[in-house]
Write an enzyme that holds these catalytic residues in place. Structure first.
Site, mmCIF file in Angstrom:
data_model
loop_
_atom_site.group_PDB
_atom_site.id
_atom_site.type_symbol
_atom_site.label_atom_id
_atom_site.label_comp_id
_atom_site.label_asym_id
_atom_site.label_seq_id
_atom_site.Cartn_x
_atom_site.Cartn_y
_atom_site.Cartn_z
ATOM 1 N N ARG A 297 -30.929 -44.371 -30.135
ATOM 2 C CA ARG A 297 -30.536 -42.977 -29.989
ATOM 3 C C ARG A 297 -31.287 -42.129 -31.020
ATOM 4 N NH1 ARG A 297 -28.838 -44.508 -25.937
ATOM 5 N NH2 ARG A 297 -26.765 -44.271 -24.983
ATOM 6 N N ARG B 260 -29.263 -31.226 -38.541
ATOM 7 C CA ARG B 260 -29.500 -29.807 -38.828
ATOM 8 C C ARG B 260 -28.555 -29.248 -39.882
ATOM 9 N NH1 ARG B 260 -29.294 -25.441 -35.376
ATOM 10 N NH2 ARG B 260 -28.194 -24.356 -37.036
ATOM 11 N N GLU C 185 -36.411 -13.309 -42.583
ATOM 12 C CA GLU C 185 -35.947 -14.320 -41.638
ATOM 13 C C GLU C 185 -35.975 -13.792 -40.207
ATOM 14 O OE1 GLU C 185 -32.211 -16.032 -42.762
ATOM 15 O OE2 GLU C 185 -32.890 -16.549 -44.789
#
Length: 210
Positions: A52, A57, A163
């Site tokens: 897998r 994150r 950003e």
């Protein structure tokens, strides 16, 4: 009378999984690890070894500012590349959110992001719940917080230019936000869950903050 015990669920635990191998196959702003694992089976014995990929994150905080006196809340609108093919378009109505950095509490993240994304200084926080956003392929856990909104003047465009953030702030009646939800105009999981939680727990929230 039932002898149901929540502590008996789920049936298996982390001890029933063997990680045979783990390798990082991508490292950028986020990370992807490749696992080879096997685990216990409900009918006895163990699975074979299988592979897998897991998206690492980090974890996030989502905060919904709410004024119990006026029954108003704050949502933000911003572009999301993952929603390019969304029937409503890629500008989403969302609660304020941000990633947890090392050493930060959930409340610290909520306050930082509220200032950056909406120009808000929040007073009190009430944990709603936390959940895994996509456990089939990611470790991310979302922490939902309700924050007491005291400011009456809530408007403007915010976000960090470095950003590429361009964020519009909306002050809405809670009932209008629920109409947007019912119409499918709010369709990201964290905001849906936060609005539903607030509706289910509204009486308790008002009593706590009265």
């Amino acid at each position: 009378m039932t002898d149901f015990k929540p502590e008996n669920y789920p049936f298996f635990s982390r001890a029933d999984v063997e990680v045979v191998d783990r390798q990082t196959v991508f490292q950028g702003f986020f990370r992807i690890d490749q696992y080879k694992i096997r685990h216990a089976l409900f009918n006895g014995g163990h699975s074979g070894v299988f592979q897998r990929e897991l998206f690492e994150r980090g974890h996030a905080v989502v905060v919904l500012p709410y004024n119990p006196q006026t029954d108003e809340l704050v949502l933000i609108e911003q572009f999301r590349v993952g929603a390019l093919d969304n029937p409503n378009g890629p500008w989403l109505l969302e609660a304020i959110a941000g990633m947890i950095e090392a050493g930060e509490s959930t409340e610290q993240v909520a306050q930082r992001e509220a200032e950056e994304e909406a120009g808000l200084v929040l007073e009190q926080f009430l944990p709603m719940l936390s959940y895994q956003s996509s456990p089939g392929g990611s470790t991310e856990r979302i922490h939902l917080l309700l924050a007491r909104l005291a400011q009456r003047e809530v408007a403007g465009v915010y976000g960090l230019a470095d950003e590429n953030e361009d964020i519009k702030v909306h002050l809405l009646q809670r009932s209008d936000a629920m109409l947007l939800l019912k119409a499918g105009k709010i369709d990201n999981a964290a905001t849906v869950i936060a609005l539903q939680w607030l509706t289910l727990n509204l009486r308790q929230v008002i009593e706590n903050w009265s």
